[in-house]
Design a protein around this motif. Sequence first.
Motif, PDB file in Angstrom:
ATOM      1  N   ARG A 554      11.803 -31.667  -4.710  1.00 25.55           N
ATOM      2  CA  ARG A 554      12.083 -32.756  -5.619  1.00 25.55           C
ATOM      3  C   ARG A 554      11.307 -33.405  -6.402  1.00 25.55           C
ATOM      4  O   ARG A 554      10.926 -33.372  -7.633  1.00 25.55           O
ATOM      5  N   VAL A 555       9.894 -33.695  -5.516  1.00 22.77           N
ATOM      6  CA  VAL A 555       8.779 -34.247  -6.147  1.00 22.77           C
ATOM      7  C   VAL A 555       8.109 -33.390  -7.164  1.00 22.77           C
ATOM      8  O   VAL A 555       7.628 -33.702  -8.074  1.00 22.77           O
ATOM      9  N   ALA A 556       7.903 -32.053  -6.584  1.00 24.73           N
ATOM     10  CA  ALA A 556       7.425 -30.882  -7.313  1.00 24.73           C
ATOM     11  C   ALA A 556       8.020 -30.664  -8.679  1.00 24.73           C
ATOM     12  O   ALA A 556       7.514 -30.790  -9.865  1.00 24.73           O
ATOM     13  N   LEU A 557       9.384 -30.664  -8.716  1.00 18.72           N
ATOM     14  CA  LEU A 557      10.215 -30.378  -9.769  1.00 18.72           C
ATOM     15  C   LEU A 557      10.297 -31.453 -11.105  1.00 18.72           C
ATOM     16  O   LEU A 557      10.359 -31.297 -12.022  1.00 18.72           O
ATOM     17  N   LEU A 558       9.874 -32.922 -10.360  1.00 17.72           N
ATOM     18  CA  LEU A 558      10.235 -33.810 -11.255  1.00 17.72           C
ATOM     19  C   LEU A 558       8.944 -34.221 -11.728  1.00 17.72           C
ATOM     20  O   LEU A 558       8.862 -35.303 -12.706  1.00 17.72           O
ATOM     21  N   SER A 559       7.858 -33.707 -11.390  1.00 12.64           N
ATOM     22  CA  SER A 559       6.448 -34.530 -11.870  1.00 12.64           C
ATOM     23  C   SER A 559       5.863 -33.728 -12.953  1.00 12.64           C
ATOM     24  O   SER A 559       6.622 -33.009 -13.514  1.00 12.64           O
ATOM     25  N   GLU A 560       4.877 -34.288 -13.424  1.00  5.96           N
ATOM     26  CA  GLU A 560       4.304 -33.896 -14.971  1.00  5.96           C
ATOM     27  C   GLU A 560       3.867 -32.381 -14.657  1.00  5.96           C
ATOM     28  O   GLU A 560       3.845 -31.543 -15.732  1.00  5.96           O
ATOM     29  N   THR A 561       3.457 -32.076 -13.539  1.00  3.40           N
ATOM     30  CA  THR A 561       2.965 -30.613 -13.531  1.00  3.40           C
ATOM     31  C   THR A 561       4.005 -29.691 -12.679  1.00  3.40           C
ATOM     32  O   THR A 561       3.376 -28.672 -11.826  1.00  3.40           O
ATOM     33  N   SER A 562       5.402 -30.058 -12.955  1.00  2.00           N
ATOM     34  CA  SER A 562       6.128 -29.078 -12.266  1.00  2.00           C
ATOM     35  C   SER A 562       6.143 -27.765 -12.689  1.00  2.00           C
ATOM     36  O   SER A 562       5.996 -27.351 -13.883  1.00  2.00           O
ATOM     37  N   PRO A 563       6.534 -26.672 -11.855  1.00  2.00           N
ATOM     38  CA  PRO A 563       6.551 -25.303 -12.415  1.00  2.00           C
ATOM     39  C   PRO A 563       7.843 -25.380 -13.368  1.00  2.00           C
ATOM     40  O   PRO A 563       8.765 -25.909 -13.493  1.00  2.00           O
ATOM     41  N   PRO A 564       7.425 -24.125 -14.231  1.00  2.00           N
ATOM     42  CA  PRO A 564       8.462 -24.043 -15.490  1.00  2.00           C
ATOM     43  C   PRO A 564       9.728 -23.523 -14.737  1.00  2.00           C
ATOM     44  O   PRO A 564       9.793 -22.611 -13.661  1.00  2.00           O
ATOM     45  N   PRO A 565      10.942 -23.579 -15.470  1.00  2.00           N
ATOM     46  CA  PRO A 565      12.047 -22.766 -15.107  1.00  2.00           C
ATOM     47  C   PRO A 565      12.121 -21.252 -14.970  1.00  2.00           C
ATOM     48  O   PRO A 565      12.856 -20.782 -14.215  1.00  2.00           O
ATOM     49  N   ARG A 566      10.892 -20.779 -15.428  1.00  2.00           N
ATOM     50  CA  ARG A 566      10.920 -19.152 -15.664  1.00  2.00           C
ATOM     51  C   ARG A 566      10.200 -18.874 -14.193  1.00  2.00           C
ATOM     52  O   ARG A 566      10.128 -17.759 -14.106  1.00  2.00           O
ATOM     53  N   ASN A 567       9.701 -19.824 -13.286  1.00  2.00           N
ATOM     54  CA  ASN A 567       9.011 -19.468 -11.980  1.00  2.00           C
ATOM     55  C   ASN A 567       9.744 -18.398 -11.360  1.00  2.00           C
ATOM     56  O   ASN A 567      10.871 -18.835 -11.064  1.00  2.00           O
ATOM     57  N   PRO A 568       9.434 -17.098 -11.004  1.00  2.00           N
ATOM     58  CA  PRO A 568      10.005 -16.451 -10.365  1.00  2.00           C
ATOM     59  C   PRO A 568      10.827 -16.895  -8.872  1.00  2.00           C
ATOM     60  O   PRO A 568      11.544 -16.564  -8.606  1.00  2.00           O
ATOM     61  N   ALA A 569       9.961 -17.935  -8.487  1.00  2.00           N
ATOM     62  CA  ALA A 569      10.319 -18.115  -6.982  1.00  2.00           C
ATOM     63  C   ALA A 569      11.663 -19.004  -7.071  1.00  2.00           C
ATOM     64  O   ALA A 569      12.257 -19.448  -6.188  1.00  2.00           O
ATOM     65  N   LEU A 570      11.923 -19.595  -8.254  1.00  2.00           N
ATOM     66  CA  LEU A 570      13.158 -20.365  -8.750  1.00  2.00           C
ATOM     67  C   LEU A 570      14.117 -19.789  -9.101  1.00  2.00           C
ATOM     68  O   LEU A 570      15.211 -20.357  -9.433  1.00  2.00           O
ATOM     69  N   GLN A 571      14.469 -18.489  -9.344  1.00  2.00           N
ATOM     70  CA  GLN A 571      15.047 -17.917 -10.189  1.00  2.00           C
ATOM     71  C   GLN A 571      16.582 -17.695  -9.589  1.00  2.00           C
ATOM     72  O   GLN A 571      17.565 -17.826 -10.308  1.00  2.00           O
ATOM     73  N   TYR A 572      16.476 -17.587  -8.376  1.00  2.00           N
ATOM     74  CA  TYR A 572      17.681 -17.429  -7.668  1.00  2.00           C
ATOM     75  C   TYR A 572      18.655 -18.980  -7.835  1.00  2.00           C
ATOM     76  O   TYR A 572      19.581 -18.615  -8.268  1.00  2.00           O
ATOM     77  N   CYS A 573      17.708 -19.814  -7.728  1.00  2.00           N
ATOM     78  CA  CYS A 573      18.705 -21.093  -7.804  1.00  2.00           C
ATOM     79  C   CYS A 573      18.808 -21.422  -9.123  1.00  2.00           C
ATOM     80  O   CYS A 573      20.114 -22.206  -9.727  1.00  2.00           O
ATOM     81  N   VAL A 574      18.017 -21.135 -10.160  1.00  2.00           N
ATOM     82  CA  VAL A 574      18.468 -21.387 -11.709  1.00  2.00           C
ATOM     83  C   VAL A 574      19.496 -20.535 -11.973  1.00  2.00           C
ATOM     84  O   VAL A 574      20.281 -21.055 -12.713  1.00  2.00           O
ATOM     85  N   ASP A 575      19.634 -19.344 -11.343  1.00  2.00           N
ATOM     86  CA  ASP A 575      20.955 -18.484 -11.845  1.00  2.00           C
ATOM     87  C   ASP A 575      22.070 -19.182 -11.302  1.00  2.00           C
ATOM     88  O   ASP A 575      23.009 -19.173 -11.754  1.00  2.00           O
ATOM     89  N   ARG A 576      22.022 -19.705  -9.820  1.00  2.00           N
ATOM     90  CA  ARG A 576      23.309 -20.284  -9.491  1.00  2.00           C
ATOM     91  C   ARG A 576      23.555 -21.494 -10.289  1.00  2.00           C
ATOM     92  O   ARG A 576      24.854 -21.644 -10.675  1.00  2.00           O
ATOM     93  N   TYR A 577      22.756 -22.296 -10.854  1.00  2.00           N
ATOM     94  CA  TYR A 577      23.064 -23.193 -11.666  1.00  2.00           C
ATOM     95  C   TYR A 577      23.687 -23.052 -12.977  1.00  2.00           C
ATOM     96  O   TYR A 577      24.932 -23.488 -13.171  1.00  2.00           O
ATOM     97  N   VAL A 578      23.182 -22.234 -13.563  1.00  2.00           N
ATOM     98  CA  VAL A 578      23.815 -21.507 -14.797  1.00  2.00           C
ATOM     99  C   VAL A 578      24.934 -20.761 -14.491  1.00  2.00           C
ATOM    100  O   VAL A 578      26.100 -21.279 -15.400  1.00  2.00           O
ATOM    101  N   PHE A 579      25.345 -20.125 -13.643  1.00  2.00           N
ATOM    102  CA  PHE A 579      26.642 -19.387 -13.182  1.00  2.00           C
ATOM    103  C   PHE A 579      27.637 -20.583 -13.091  1.00  2.00           C
ATOM    104  O   PHE A 579      28.668 -20.538 -13.520  1.00  2.00           O
TER     105      PHE A 579
END
Length: 888
Positions: A554-579
């Motif tokens: 939570r802290v990492a994704l809400l911070s100013e230096t958060s990884p972008p949504p295109r980060n491959p490590a996050l794609q599974y969860c990003v896809d689940r949200y979009v679906f």
Amino acid sequence: MELLFLLVLVLLMAGALASGYPVAFALPGSAILSVLIAAICGYLFAGNVDAYFAQGGPGQWLSAGVTNLRGIYWEPERDTLIAIPLFVFMGIMLQRSRIAEDLLIAMAQLFGPIPGGLGISVVFVGALLAATTGIVGATVVAMGLISLPAMLRNNYSQPLATGTIAASGTLGQIIPPSIVLIILADQLASASDQAGTARTALYKQATGELTMPSVFNVAPTSAGEMFLGAFLPGLVLVVLYMIFILVRALINPKAAPAVPYEGKYDAGFAGRVLLALVPPLALIFIVLGSIIAGIATVNQAGAIGAAGALIMAGYKLHDGKGLRPYLPALIAIFSLVMMGLIRTQFDVNVKAIETSRDMTGVVLMALALGLLVLALAWSGLRAIRIDNTMYGVMVETAKTTSLVFIILLGAAMLTAAFRSFGGEELVREFLTGMPGGFWAQFFIVMVVIFILGFFLDFIEIAVVVVPIVAPILLADPGANVTAVWLGVMIGLNIQTSFLTPPFGFALFYLRGVAPAIVKTIQIYRGVIAFILLQLVALVIVAYAPPLVNYLPNRVALLSETSPPPRNPALQYCVDRYVFETLDKDGDRIRGLLASAQSADLSVLPERFRGRLTESFENAGSVFGLIGDVRTAEQAVIAATPPYRPLHTAVRSVERDVNRHEREIGELETRISRLRGDDPEIVERRERLAVRLEILVAEKDELLAQIPDEWEAVHEEFAKLTRAETQAGNNYRRAADNAYRPVSDAVVLLRSAEALEALRARIVELQGQLDSAEPADLAGQLSELQSETDAIDGASDVRSGLGDARRALEGDNADRQAAADGVNEAIAAADEELAWRKPAAAELLPTLGAYEDAIRTNIGLRQLPRFPREQALYVASCNASHRDVSLNF
């Protein structure tokens, strides 16, 4: 022979520790002696000092020792260790300033009237002290001196009273800030690197691919993440303690009777409670809050905590009346409030001073900082003059920090020796060869750590065991656990080392201050229930990984230096949200898409019309491609149950084959080095040759165990996984292409008004070209150039303004060339406005509504960072562990 010297190493270490020899010297001493013995024996009996080492020899071991020394003291990547003396200073200073005493008295009076209230207050205060001091010995001693007599006077059960105090005093090991968490983070950082290398090699061997997808990488951890990860499990442990005491009191009121407060619950009582409670809570909020909010690193938070502890000690040590003791603290609070207000009103960046207002802000901030320094100096002077407190705190801080660092160095030398004798490989073979996969390995490691806690301190366990077992556990793709989760689990387990006899340090501390009426056996009986509660907490955290992983995510994704949504490590969860979003809101988005497709795009330039038309087609295909992804995923899920047992069995056989191949290679090397006709050498060569033949035969037997259908079954499953990957790539490609053209077009249309306003300012400037000073004109043109940066598609306008500015700079200003540049900029603006204004009027309502609807779902991957709602979803989704072993 390597195993013999490995045994010598273990026996030397065990003997030194059992004899009471200092741990800081027992660890490196055992390593040095065992290496020397192995080198001497190799020289005497084999003519080679490296003969009895599985890896390298004494020279390589010495080189590893130098590397470890450099790594601990000089590598900037390990600067987290700087936080150790800061938090130690903070804890000792707060302990010496009687914070615990005031807290315990106030909380006992507040909670005492309820059943078990006195015990609950001890747990509550233990948790607060854990988050401020974090020093087990000081906490146990303080609560033992203050609370134990009160609990005994009120007829508390001796086992319950002593167990509550001892267990509450150990909370500082898991509730941040904690030294053990810092040490674990340091050890796990290097363990994650080793695990990542091992997993990459495993992927290459299993698939033949040279590179492993980054989604399968082992993510490292940091002290800040460890603090965040341990926060909720620490609270779980506190709640378990309180529930146990409350239930025990309800079942057996005589064991934990209520203690009525003889005074009045009036304003004076409330003031005393607030004065005892608010300062440590404020310090906790500032230290941990600055880390959680991403404002400060762990080192910076440690410095904040040390300064805060000094301020608190400044008024606690003073025995004056009225406001005089609190003057340094009040000055510090005033300066902090002043800094906050100044920060909201001024830009206080010294390097960016441009106006007198900026200078005013910097001067005011310097004054506020001066007040804070004055408060710190005043408090420090009091700590020096009153009972020489500062000297004692500094000495204890130096002793504790030196002990930690010497143990770190000694453990590094011991680990290097352990590896040089093949110990790490032996442990890996033992763990990976166990049936049951990761969880069987993890259970064995936890049991070993728990047993070691009966005999060793938490630091020894953290720096000796973790570097050996952590890379093995983190590399396993079966559970695919995070380093922060593993660290918190080990931290919870290590915490029991303070309570488990015979060497539980909390038991020793409590025994030293407990009255003679309390028997040692009662203390031992009392901690049993709390040890079991700690094991229950271990099971809860093991079963619910989000308790650890959610806050760091939570802290990492809400911070100013958060990884972008295109980060491959996050794609599974990003896809689940979009679906899920498109399942709920798909009809509305389809309707807006249809409206956008029916809009008249002829007012747009050709280059935009084609891209928009193509983006609409991609958006329409997204829904069907999501269906393809789900179909491919279901195919993999359906094929997994029959495939998994075969995959597990074959990979297990292949691990054994690889182990045999490594040993065969080592034997072949050793045989090749044994040259000559000396009878002893010939005998050794023949003996090794026999062993080589046996290993080759065993390897062939292992290969024969691989079923004939394996290749076909594996290829069929691989086809399904490739189809799943391809379906995901097709969907993501279409989604990306669906959003970007629409986003670009909307941005251009929405900037029409800004571009028109800019054109008006350029025209106004055009009228001054003949009369104004060239330097003033150049400054205005530079400002206008800067404004064009915020307007997309205004590069030609910027170019013309740049030509005009350059023409006016220098000693030979060319007003005509400047006029030409300004005319060029106006013409470029007119050309853009010619289509932007009518397009904005006709298309912006439709395209704008459509872009708003798809921005955070279909277009999510194109955003520079996560919006809050999406960040929270992905943080929650990514907090659970996913088995990825079938990809290896």
